[in-house]
Design a protein around this motif. Sequence first.
Motif, PDB file in Angstrom:
ATOM      1  N   VAL A   1     -10.471 -47.834  17.886  1.00  0.00           N
ATOM      2  CA  VAL A   1     -11.539 -46.872  17.617  1.00  0.00           C
ATOM      3  C   VAL A   1     -11.320 -46.359  16.198  1.00  0.00           C
ATOM      4  N   TYR A   2     -12.352 -46.436  15.389  1.00  0.00           N
ATOM      5  CA  TYR A   2     -12.271 -46.028  13.993  1.00  0.00           C
ATOM      6  C   TYR A   2     -12.960 -44.676  13.825  1.00  0.00           C
ATOM      7  N   TYR A   3     -12.254 -43.768  13.152  1.00  0.00           N
ATOM      8  CA  TYR A   3     -12.761 -42.419  12.901  1.00  0.00           C
ATOM      9  C   TYR A   3     -12.850 -42.184  11.398  1.00  0.00           C
TER      10      TYR A   3
ATOM     11  N   GLY B   1     -19.922 -50.032  14.366  1.00  0.00           N
ATOM     12  CA  GLY B   1     -18.907 -50.713  15.154  1.00  0.00           C
ATOM     13  C   GLY B   1     -19.527 -51.763  16.065  1.00  0.00           C
TER      14      GLY B   1
ATOM     15  N   ARG C   1      -7.702 -45.192  12.355  1.00  0.00           N
ATOM     16  CA  ARG C   1      -8.021 -45.951  13.562  1.00  0.00           C
ATOM     17  C   ARG C   1      -6.959 -45.717  14.622  1.00  0.00           C
TER      18      ARG C   1
ATOM     19  N   GLY D   1     -16.107 -41.262  16.153  1.00  0.00           N
ATOM     20  CA  GLY D   1     -15.397 -42.494  16.451  1.00  0.00           C
ATOM     21  C   GLY D   1     -16.356 -43.614  16.812  1.00  0.00           C
ATOM     22  N   THR D   2     -15.996 -44.826  16.407  1.00  0.00           N
ATOM     23  CA  THR D   2     -16.778 -46.002  16.756  1.00  0.00           C
ATOM     24  C   THR D   2     -15.826 -47.138  17.109  1.00  0.00           C
ATOM     25  N   GLN D   3     -16.144 -47.859  18.177  1.00  0.00           N
ATOM     26  CA  GLN D   3     -15.267 -48.921  18.661  1.00  0.00           C
ATOM     27  C   GLN D   3     -15.483 -50.200  17.865  1.00  0.00           C
TER      28      GLN D   3
END
Length: 117
Positions: free
Chosen positions: A92-94, A9, A38, A110-112
């Motif tokens: 935020v993607y999971y 991310g 997301r 999670g990553t932004q």
Amino acid sequence: QVQLVESGGGLVQPGGSLRLSCAASGSIFSLNAMGWVRQPPGKERELVAQIISGGEPAYVDSVKGRFTISRDNAKNAVYLQMNSLKPEDTAVYYCYLDVGTGWRRIWGQGTQVTVSS
């Protein structure tokens, strides 16, 4: 205990690209599906892309033609290539894996992803 570790991310300008990675630690038996969801700021989570074992990838309409989900079975990893990013992709993607006969879901941390000029 299986854990998922995400990476990739960050901040990108509109029209740019990012590649998200999600790798599982530990042994996994009976992997049924892998995918990405997301959560935009102030909104609910939405499914972005998913691969069910033996099936074709599926995408939410808003990312079709721009995002590509792929997997590496040997590494128990799933990836999300995101191209032509838009500000509305900010979230935020999971990542997740569905495993076992009960389709137990394991989540990444999670990553932004921020798309802004």
